[in-house]
Design a protein around this motif. Structure first.
Motif, PDB file in Angstrom:
ATOM      1  N   LEU A 110       3.617  15.546  -1.691  1.00 47.88           N
ATOM      2  CA  LEU A 110       3.545  14.285  -2.428  1.00 47.88           C
ATOM      3  C   LEU A 110       4.159  13.110  -1.672  1.00 47.88           C
ATOM      4  CD1 LEU A 110       4.285  15.148  -6.173  1.00 47.88           C
ATOM      5  CD2 LEU A 110       2.201  14.167  -5.216  1.00 47.88           C
ATOM      6  N   TRP A 111       5.088  13.413  -0.765  1.00 43.70           N
ATOM      7  CA  TRP A 111       5.830  12.318  -0.126  1.00 43.70           C
ATOM      8  C   TRP A 111       5.655  12.248   1.381  1.00 43.70           C
ATOM      9  CZ3 TRP A 111       6.974   9.048  -3.604  1.00 43.70           C
ATOM     10  CH2 TRP A 111       7.224   9.483  -4.908  1.00 43.70           C
ATOM     11  N   LEU A 112       4.961  13.215   1.959  1.00 48.07           N
ATOM     12  CA  LEU A 112       4.834  13.248   3.411  1.00 48.07           C
ATOM     13  C   LEU A 112       4.089  12.014   3.945  1.00 48.07           C
ATOM     14  CD1 LEU A 112       5.288  14.753   6.059  1.00 48.07           C
ATOM     15  CD2 LEU A 112       3.119  15.950   5.671  1.00 48.07           C
ATOM     16  N   LEU A 113       2.891  11.754   3.451  1.00 50.90           N
ATOM     17  CA  LEU A 113       2.120  10.619   3.962  1.00 50.90           C
ATOM     18  C   LEU A 113       2.749   9.272   3.614  1.00 50.90           C
ATOM     19  CD1 LEU A 113      -1.712  11.403   3.753  1.00 50.90           C
ATOM     20  CD2 LEU A 113      -0.257  11.144   5.758  1.00 50.90           C
ATOM     21  N   PRO A 114       3.231   9.060   2.383  1.00 52.99           N
ATOM     22  CA  PRO A 114       3.902   7.781   2.114  1.00 52.99           C
ATOM     23  C   PRO A 114       5.099   7.538   3.027  1.00 52.99           C
ATOM     24  CG  PRO A 114       3.339   8.855   0.050  1.00 52.99           C
ATOM     25  CD  PRO A 114       3.055   9.842   1.138  1.00 52.99           C
ATOM     26  N   ALA A 115       5.913   8.590   3.255  1.00 53.98           N
ATOM     27  CA  ALA A 115       7.076   8.429   4.126  1.00 53.98           C
ATOM     28  C   ALA A 115       6.646   8.163   5.565  1.00 53.98           C
ATOM     29  CB  ALA A 115       7.959   9.671   4.054  1.00 53.98           C
ATOM     30  N   THR A 119       3.824   6.815   6.560  1.00 65.00           N
ATOM     31  CA  THR A 119       3.243   5.471   6.633  1.00 65.00           C
ATOM     32  C   THR A 119       4.330   4.408   6.639  1.00 65.00           C
ATOM     33  OG1 THR A 119       1.311   6.280   5.404  1.00 65.00           O
ATOM     34  CG2 THR A 119       1.568   3.892   5.596  1.00 65.00           C
ATOM     35  N   ALA A 120       5.337   4.576   5.804  1.00 60.87           N
ATOM     36  CA  ALA A 120       6.444   3.614   5.776  1.00 60.87           C
ATOM     37  C   ALA A 120       7.143   3.562   7.133  1.00 60.87           C
ATOM     38  CB  ALA A 120       7.432   3.997   4.675  1.00 60.87           C
ATOM     39  N   GLY A 121       7.355   4.738   7.737  1.00 62.22           N
ATOM     40  CA  GLY A 121       7.997   4.774   9.044  1.00 62.22           C
ATOM     41  C   GLY A 121       7.167   4.097  10.118  1.00 62.22           C
ATOM     42  N   LEU A 122       5.849   4.300  10.084  1.00 58.22           N
ATOM     43  CA  LEU A 122       4.971   3.690  11.086  1.00 58.22           C
ATOM     44  C   LEU A 122       4.874   2.179  10.891  1.00 58.22           C
ATOM     45  CD1 LEU A 122       2.166   6.395  11.264  1.00 58.22           C
ATOM     46  CD2 LEU A 122       3.777   5.772  13.071  1.00 58.22           C
ATOM     47  N   VAL A 123       4.838   1.738   9.650  1.00 60.55           N
ATOM     48  CA  VAL A 123       4.839   0.288   9.404  1.00 60.55           C
ATOM     49  C   VAL A 123       6.120  -0.333   9.971  1.00 60.55           C
ATOM     50  CG1 VAL A 123       4.950  -1.504   7.604  1.00 60.55           C
ATOM     51  CG2 VAL A 123       3.286   0.355   7.421  1.00 60.55           C
ATOM     52  N   PHE A 128       0.833  -1.206   0.000  1.00 66.08           N
ATOM     53  CA  PHE A 128       0.000   0.000   0.000  1.00 66.08           C
ATOM     54  C   PHE A 128       0.866   1.254   0.000  1.00 66.08           C
ATOM     55  CE2 PHE A 128      -3.413  -2.839   1.589  1.00 66.08           C
ATOM     56  CZ  PHE A 128      -4.399  -2.484   0.690  1.00 66.08           C
ATOM     57  N   VAL A 129       1.980   1.217   0.733  1.00 67.90           N
ATOM     58  CA  VAL A 129       2.909   2.352   0.716  1.00 67.90           C
ATOM     59  C   VAL A 129       3.450   2.566  -0.693  1.00 67.90           C
ATOM     60  CG1 VAL A 129       5.069   3.276   1.626  1.00 67.90           C
ATOM     61  CG2 VAL A 129       3.548   1.974   3.127  1.00 67.90           C
ATOM     62  N   TYR A 174      -3.937 -10.915  14.098  1.00 63.97           N
ATOM     63  CA  TYR A 174      -4.857  -9.780  14.204  1.00 63.97           C
ATOM     64  C   TYR A 174      -4.084  -8.467  14.226  1.00 63.97           C
ATOM     65  CZ  TYR A 174      -8.341 -13.294  15.409  1.00 63.97           C
ATOM     66  OH  TYR A 174      -9.181 -14.374  15.384  1.00 63.97           O
ATOM     67  N   TYR A 175      -2.962  -8.461  14.917  1.00 66.35           N
ATOM     68  CA  TYR A 175      -2.118  -7.275  14.955  1.00 66.35           C
ATOM     69  C   TYR A 175      -1.584  -6.950  13.564  1.00 66.35           C
ATOM     70  CZ  TYR A 175       2.050  -4.430  15.899  1.00 66.35           C
ATOM     71  OH  TYR A 175       3.012  -3.445  15.885  1.00 66.35           O
ATOM     72  N   ASP A 176      -1.097  -7.965  12.874  1.00 64.60           N
ATOM     73  CA  ASP A 176      -0.557  -7.746  11.533  1.00 64.60           C
ATOM     74  C   ASP A 176      -1.614  -7.180  10.591  1.00 64.60           C
ATOM     75  OD1 ASP A 176       1.751  -8.855  12.511  1.00 64.60           O
ATOM     76  OD2 ASP A 176       1.538 -10.769  11.463  1.00 64.60           O
ATOM     77  N   TRP A 177      -2.825  -7.719  10.669  1.00 66.27           N
ATOM     78  CA  TRP A 177      -3.886  -7.227   9.793  1.00 66.27           C
ATOM     79  C   TRP A 177      -4.287  -5.799  10.145  1.00 66.27           C
ATOM     80  CZ3 TRP A 177      -4.617  -8.788   5.216  1.00 66.27           C
ATOM     81  CH2 TRP A 177      -4.442 -10.124   4.870  1.00 66.27           C
ATOM     82  N   PHE A 178      -4.148  -5.420  11.414  1.00 64.03           N
ATOM     83  CA  PHE A 178      -4.372  -4.016  11.755  1.00 64.03           C
ATOM     84  C   PHE A 178      -3.378  -3.131  11.012  1.00 64.03           C
ATOM     85  CE2 PHE A 178      -2.732  -0.418  14.153  1.00 64.03           C
ATOM     86  CZ  PHE A 178      -3.841   0.410  14.110  1.00 64.03           C
ATOM     87  N   VAL A 179      -2.121  -3.562  10.949  1.00 65.11           N
ATOM     88  CA  VAL A 179      -1.108  -2.776  10.236  1.00 65.11           C
ATOM     89  C   VAL A 179      -1.488  -2.642   8.765  1.00 65.11           C
ATOM     90  CG1 VAL A 179       1.332  -2.635   9.608  1.00 65.11           C
ATOM     91  CG2 VAL A 179       0.681  -3.505  11.859  1.00 65.11           C
ATOM     92  N   VAL A 180      -2.010  -3.718   8.174  1.00 65.83           N
ATOM     93  CA  VAL A 180      -2.448  -3.664   6.780  1.00 65.83           C
ATOM     94  C   VAL A 180      -3.603  -2.682   6.620  1.00 65.83           C
ATOM     95  CG1 VAL A 180      -3.460  -4.987   4.872  1.00 65.83           C
ATOM     96  CG2 VAL A 180      -1.683  -6.026   6.302  1.00 65.83           C
ATOM     97  N   VAL A 181      -4.597  -2.771   7.504  1.00 67.80           N
ATOM     98  CA  VAL A 181      -5.752  -1.866   7.428  1.00 67.80           C
ATOM     99  C   VAL A 181      -5.308  -0.410   7.615  1.00 67.80           C
ATOM    100  CG1 VAL A 181      -7.912  -1.206   8.566  1.00 67.80           C
ATOM    101  CG2 VAL A 181      -7.397  -3.616   8.178  1.00 67.80           C
ATOM    102  N   PHE A 182      -4.386  -0.183   8.553  1.00 65.96           N
ATOM    103  CA  PHE A 182      -3.869   1.165   8.779  1.00 65.96           C
ATOM    104  C   PHE A 182      -3.158   1.694   7.535  1.00 65.96           C
ATOM    105  CE2 PHE A 182      -0.202   3.810   9.885  1.00 65.96           C
ATOM    106  CZ  PHE A 182      -0.833   4.877  10.487  1.00 65.96           C
ATOM    107  N   ALA A 183      -2.303   0.868   6.934  1.00 62.19           N
ATOM    108  CA  ALA A 183      -1.579   1.300   5.732  1.00 62.19           C
ATOM    109  C   ALA A 183      -2.550   1.580   4.586  1.00 62.19           C
ATOM    110  CB  ALA A 183      -0.564   0.232   5.321  1.00 62.19           C
ATOM    111  N   ALA A 184      -3.609   0.778   4.489  1.00 63.83           N
ATOM    112  CA  ALA A 184      -4.617   1.006   3.449  1.00 63.83           C
ATOM    113  C   ALA A 184      -5.327   2.341   3.673  1.00 63.83           C
ATOM    114  CB  ALA A 184      -5.625  -0.139   3.436  1.00 63.83           C
ATOM    115  N   TYR A 185      -5.625   2.640   4.941  1.00 62.38           N
ATOM    116  CA  TYR A 185      -6.290   3.913   5.262  1.00 62.38           C
ATOM    117  C   TYR A 185      -5.399   5.099   4.903  1.00 62.38           C
ATOM    118  CZ  TYR A 185      -8.105   7.752   8.075  1.00 62.38           C
ATOM    119  OH  TYR A 185      -8.566   8.972   8.493  1.00 62.38           O
TER     120      TYR A 185
END
Length: 225
Positions: A52-57, A59-63, A13-14, A85-96
């Motif tokens: 353009l790069w603030l949110l992708p960067a 999100t990558a840092g938070l992942v 997603f990132v 369940y924790y891992d899927w939360f990370v996926v849902v967060f990155a998708a958001y």
């Protein structure tokens, strides 16, 4: 699918957000709208090169941080018990976060839509899944409703997080009703109220509950709720 695959999906997603930035960059103005008021009107910008790069960067840092936390938690064996369940939360967060970024890019390309409604719509599944994670979470130092009382007792942890899970899920459902109602009526304030009022309750009630439950259990009160 294991943890590596799930975190790979989150990073996918990132990458999608980064591709959106690369594709859109030539057609964007010098200033990038990044903030909207409660009525959905733009009220803040920054340099497009940064926007353009603030949110992708971020999100990558938070992942990356989410990947690190289970490794450094003193109770990491408890996280293992609910790791999918924790891992899927990370996926849902990155998708958001990717949804927000792609929405920003589309808005700055000239597509007309209410960005505030997009933000609220994306928050609903995110908050609902927080409830799913809380329902499964075992006592640890980073994930779940962490108060001095939940961290001191497995029973207080389990019962408090079960309450929090229910409240988060109901908050998401109330927010969904408010979002639909706000969209149909054109009253964005209704959507905001339906989102944030239940979340305020959800934020404070479990904390108070954990204190009173711990106190009653410590006193040996058989009527402890």
């Amino acid at each position: 699918m294991n943890t590596t695959h799930r975190f790979g999906l989150a990073l996918g997603f990132v990458l999608l957000a980064a591709i959106a930035s690369l594709v859109a960059a030539p057609d964007l103005p010098d200033q990038f709208v990044t903030n909207w008021d409660a009525g959905g009107e733009p009220d803040g910008t920054m340099s497009t090169a940064i926007g353009l790069w603030l949110l992708p960067a971020m999100t990558a840092g938070l992942v990356g941080l989410f990947a690190l936390l289970p490794r450094i938690d003193p109770l990491r064996e408890n996280i293992t018990a609910f790791r999918p369940y924790y891992d899927w939360f990370v996926v849902v967060f990155a998708a958001y976060m990717t949804l927000l970024h792609v929405g920003m890019v589309a808005f700055n390309l000239g597509y007309e839509f209410d960005f505030t409604l997009l933000v609220l719509a994306g928050m609903i599944p995110l908050f609902y899944y927080v409830g799913v994670v809380l329902e499964q979470a075992k006592r640890n130092w980073f994930i779940g409703i962490r108060t001095p009382w939940t961290l001191s007792s497995d029973e207080v942890w389990d019962r408090t997080n079960a309450l929090g899970a229910t409240l988060f899920k109901w908050s998401a459902l109330v927010a969904l009703v408010g979002l639909v109602g706000g969209y149909v009526s054109g009253q964005i304030g209704l959507a905001f109220a339906a989102m944030f009022v239940p979340l305020l309750v959800t934020a404070f009630v479990p904390v108070a509950y954990s204190y009173y439950l711990y106190r009653d259990l410590e006193s040996g009160d058989p009527s402890a709720v």
